[in-house]
Design a protein around this motif. Sequence first.
Motif, PDB file in Angstrom:
ATOM      1  N   MET A 144       0.834  -1.195   0.000  1.00 53.58           N
ATOM      2  CA  MET A 144       0.000   0.000   0.000  1.00 53.58           C
ATOM      3  C   MET A 144       0.873   1.250   0.000  1.00 53.58           C
ATOM      4  SD  MET A 144      -3.025  -0.916   2.729  1.00 53.58           S
ATOM      5  CE  MET A 144      -1.839  -1.596   3.889  1.00 53.58           C
ATOM      6  N   ILE A 145       0.339   2.295  -0.592  1.00 59.76           N
ATOM      7  CA  ILE A 145       0.999   3.592  -0.589  1.00 59.76           C
ATOM      8  C   ILE A 145       0.082   4.586   0.114  1.00 59.76           C
ATOM      9  CG2 ILE A 145       1.875   5.493  -1.990  1.00 59.76           C
ATOM     10  CD1 ILE A 145       2.636   3.460  -4.122  1.00 59.76           C
ATOM     11  N   ASP A 146       0.594   5.200   1.177  1.00 61.56           N
ATOM     12  CA  ASP A 146      -0.137   6.276   1.842  1.00 61.56           C
ATOM     13  C   ASP A 146       0.205   7.549   1.086  1.00 61.56           C
ATOM     14  OD1 ASP A 146      -1.349   8.137   3.435  1.00 61.56           O
ATOM     15  OD2 ASP A 146      -0.535   7.389   5.322  1.00 61.56           O
ATOM     16  N   THR A 147      -0.717   8.016   0.250  1.00 63.02           N
ATOM     17  CA  THR A 147      -0.423   9.123  -0.648  1.00 63.02           C
ATOM     18  C   THR A 147      -0.540  10.489   0.009  1.00 63.02           C
ATOM     19  OG1 THR A 147      -2.722   9.208  -1.461  1.00 63.02           O
ATOM     20  CG2 THR A 147      -1.166   7.815  -2.675  1.00 63.02           C
ATOM     21  N   HIS A 148      -0.860  10.513   1.315  1.00 62.80           N
ATOM     22  CA  HIS A 148      -0.983  11.810   1.985  1.00 62.80           C
ATOM     23  C   HIS A 148      -0.889  11.599   3.489  1.00 62.80           C
ATOM     24  CE1 HIS A 148      -2.459  16.080   1.373  1.00 62.80           C
ATOM     25  NE2 HIS A 148      -2.426  15.977   2.696  1.00 62.80           N
ATOM     26  N   THR A 149       0.272  11.922   4.053  1.00 61.49           N
ATOM     27  CA  THR A 149       0.458  11.787   5.490  1.00 61.49           C
ATOM     28  C   THR A 149       1.420  12.850   5.983  1.00 61.49           C
ATOM     29  OG1 THR A 149       1.121  10.285   7.278  1.00 61.49           O
ATOM     30  CG2 THR A 149       2.269  10.041   5.173  1.00 61.49           C
ATOM     31  N   HIS A 150       1.181  13.332   7.205  1.00 65.34           N
ATOM     32  CA  HIS A 150       2.002  14.395   7.792  1.00 65.34           C
ATOM     33  C   HIS A 150       2.703  13.884   9.053  1.00 65.34           C
ATOM     34  CE1 HIS A 150       0.114  17.426   5.167  1.00 65.34           C
ATOM     35  NE2 HIS A 150      -1.045  16.861   5.461  1.00 65.34           N
ATOM     36  N   ILE A 151       3.339  12.747   8.967  1.00 62.72           N
ATOM     37  CA  ILE A 151       3.998  12.160  10.126  1.00 62.72           C
ATOM     38  C   ILE A 151       5.161  13.022  10.609  1.00 62.72           C
ATOM     39  CG2 ILE A 151       5.367  10.141  10.851  1.00 62.72           C
ATOM     40  CD1 ILE A 151       3.485   8.395   9.285  1.00 62.72           C
ATOM     41  N   TYR A 152       5.584  13.970   9.811  1.00 64.45           N
ATOM     42  CA  TYR A 152       6.666  14.865  10.226  1.00 64.45           C
ATOM     43  C   TYR A 152       6.203  15.925  11.229  1.00 64.45           C
ATOM     44  CZ  TYR A 152       4.497  17.725   6.564  1.00 64.45           C
ATOM     45  OH  TYR A 152       3.592  18.414   5.787  1.00 64.45           O
ATOM     46  N   GLY A 209       1.904  -3.066   6.185  1.00 66.27           N
ATOM     47  CA  GLY A 209       1.891  -3.264   4.737  1.00 66.27           C
ATOM     48  C   GLY A 209       2.023  -1.995   3.920  1.00 66.27           C
ATOM     49  N   VAL A 210       2.291  -0.882   4.579  1.00 66.68           N
ATOM     50  CA  VAL A 210       2.512   0.373   3.860  1.00 66.68           C
ATOM     51  C   VAL A 210       3.969   0.392   3.407  1.00 66.68           C
ATOM     52  CG1 VAL A 210       2.479   2.891   3.988  1.00 66.68           C
ATOM     53  CG2 VAL A 210       0.771   1.548   5.237  1.00 66.68           C
ATOM     54  N   ARG A 211       4.190   0.476   2.112  1.00 72.62           N
ATOM     55  CA  ARG A 211       5.567   0.403   1.622  1.00 72.62           C
ATOM     56  C   ARG A 211       6.129   1.745   1.186  1.00 72.62           C
ATOM     57  NH1 ARG A 211       6.636   0.779  -3.541  1.00 72.62           N
ATOM     58  NH2 ARG A 211       5.106   0.469  -5.183  1.00 72.62           N
ATOM     59  N   HIS A 212       5.248   2.737   1.041  1.00 67.77           N
ATOM     60  CA  HIS A 212       5.729   4.066   0.658  1.00 67.77           C
ATOM     61  C   HIS A 212       4.773   5.110   1.216  1.00 67.77           C
ATOM     62  CE1 HIS A 212       8.658   6.233  -1.885  1.00 67.77           C
ATOM     63  NE2 HIS A 212       7.734   7.172  -1.912  1.00 67.77           N
ATOM     64  N   LEU A 213       5.332   6.279   1.593  1.00 66.51           N
ATOM     65  CA  LEU A 213       4.542   7.359   2.169  1.00 66.51           C
ATOM     66  C   LEU A 213       4.885   8.661   1.449  1.00 66.51           C
ATOM     67  CD1 LEU A 213       5.851   5.437   4.651  1.00 66.51           C
ATOM     68  CD2 LEU A 213       4.213   6.746   5.971  1.00 66.51           C
ATOM     69  N   VAL A 214       3.869   9.450   1.157  1.00 69.56           N
ATOM     70  CA  VAL A 214       4.046  10.749   0.513  1.00 69.56           C
ATOM     71  C   VAL A 214       3.776  11.840   1.543  1.00 69.56           C
ATOM     72  CG1 VAL A 214       3.270  12.300  -1.317  1.00 69.56           C
ATOM     73  CG2 VAL A 214       3.380   9.817  -1.741  1.00 69.56           C
ATOM     74  N   PHE A 215       4.744  12.742   1.696  1.00 70.44           N
ATOM     75  CA  PHE A 215       4.637  13.858   2.643  1.00 70.44           C
ATOM     76  C   PHE A 215       4.332  15.147   1.887  1.00 70.44           C
ATOM     77  CE2 PHE A 215       8.294  11.559   5.005  1.00 70.44           C
ATOM     78  CZ  PHE A 215       7.414  10.676   5.604  1.00 70.44           C
ATOM     79  N   PRO A 216       3.109  15.657   1.923  1.00 68.84           N
ATOM     80  CA  PRO A 216       2.843  16.980   1.360  1.00 68.84           C
ATOM     81  C   PRO A 216       3.240  18.061   2.370  1.00 68.84           C
ATOM     82  CG  PRO A 216       0.866  15.580   1.400  1.00 68.84           C
ATOM     83  CD  PRO A 216       1.873  14.990   2.332  1.00 68.84           C
ATOM     84  N   THR A 222       9.955   7.058   1.310  1.00 66.59           N
ATOM     85  CA  THR A 222       9.140   8.270   1.433  1.00 66.59           C
ATOM     86  C   THR A 222       9.440   9.213   0.280  1.00 66.59           C
ATOM     87  OG1 THR A 222      10.736   9.553   2.754  1.00 66.59           O
ATOM     88  CG2 THR A 222       9.231   8.104   3.959  1.00 66.59           C
ATOM     89  N   SER A 223       8.474  10.061  -0.020  1.00 68.94           N
ATOM     90  CA  SER A 223       8.643  11.108  -1.026  1.00 68.94           C
ATOM     91  C   SER A 223       8.012  12.380  -0.492  1.00 68.94           C
ATOM     92  CB  SER A 223       7.970  10.722  -2.353  1.00 68.94           C
ATOM     93  OG  SER A 223       8.546   9.554  -2.905  1.00 68.94           O
ATOM     94  N   MET A 224       8.461  13.517  -1.037  1.00 68.75           N
ATOM     95  CA  MET A 224       7.969  14.811  -0.581  1.00 68.75           C
ATOM     96  C   MET A 224       7.268  15.560  -1.704  1.00 68.75           C
ATOM     97  SD  MET A 224      11.202  16.290   1.612  1.00 68.75           S
ATOM     98  CE  MET A 224      12.289  16.221   0.180  1.00 68.75           C
ATOM     99  N   ALA A 225       6.283  16.365  -1.305  1.00 69.17           N
ATOM    100  CA  ALA A 225       5.656  17.339  -2.196  1.00 69.17           C
ATOM    101  C   ALA A 225       5.882  18.717  -1.594  1.00 69.17           C
ATOM    102  CB  ALA A 225       4.169  17.063  -2.368  1.00 69.17           C
TER     103      ALA A 225
END
Length: 256
Positions: free
Chosen positions: A1-9, A28-35, A56-59
């Motif tokens: 799974m990809i969490d396409t929007h999370t602010h864990i920072y 089971g989350v394998r990638h997270l996107v940080f907007p 992880t990736s950033m926007a």
Amino acid sequence: MIDTHTHIYLEEFDADRDEVMRRAFDAGVRHLVFPNVDFDTFDAMHRLHDAYPFCTSMAMGFHPTSVDAGYMPHLDRTLKEIVKGGYIAVGEIGMDLYWDATFLKEQQTVLKEQLRIASVMNLPAIIHCRNAVEEIMRTFDECDFALPRMVFHSFTGTADDIDRLRGYGDFYFGFNGIVTFKNARLEPAVLRAGLDRVLLETDSPYLAPVPHRGKRNESSFLPAVAARLAAILDVPVSEIVERTTANAHALFTDIP
């Protein structure tokens, strides 16, 4: 799974951030996107990405609730940061008129200029839209450039809204814990979006899904969202995972 929007920072996770990340991977989350939100959150977002660079990736974006009359220096700095590179999307950006419409025009201007840079750089945009569907569509109408592909994150609109928005371009729709709430009534919207246009997200630390509602949200709760989408679309959870992962890669082409 990809969490396409999370602010864990954000500071809500300062006490146990690494544990939260481990729980996400275990779920089971394998990638997270940080907007991004604004420059108050910029350094924290980069630190977390630097700690987990391969999953992880950033926007980069200027959130509408941070827009006020003195928006121009912040907007200029944001646009320059986007151009520097290292981001998979422009976001989160958009309009929020839920609490206050004082800076409606300023929000429209900031949105338009960030959509412009996304279009020029061929980056997708992550759209925050709260009580502002009509105003965002009016902004789209004013754009004198090709709109970038987009995701309307935390989507709570109607099936008709989806039809109208998709008339503007290559759009996806992110669903989070709200879809599990009994009074949300998002089933028609999920069905209209369909398997090829839905994305999984948490919007952590906000909007925890049932059975965690009222708690701090985190990416490890993403399976609850996937299960609810599977029930609405009448497919196995495994298909939701497969299709939403493919959709995330189609939208965010730089996710590894």
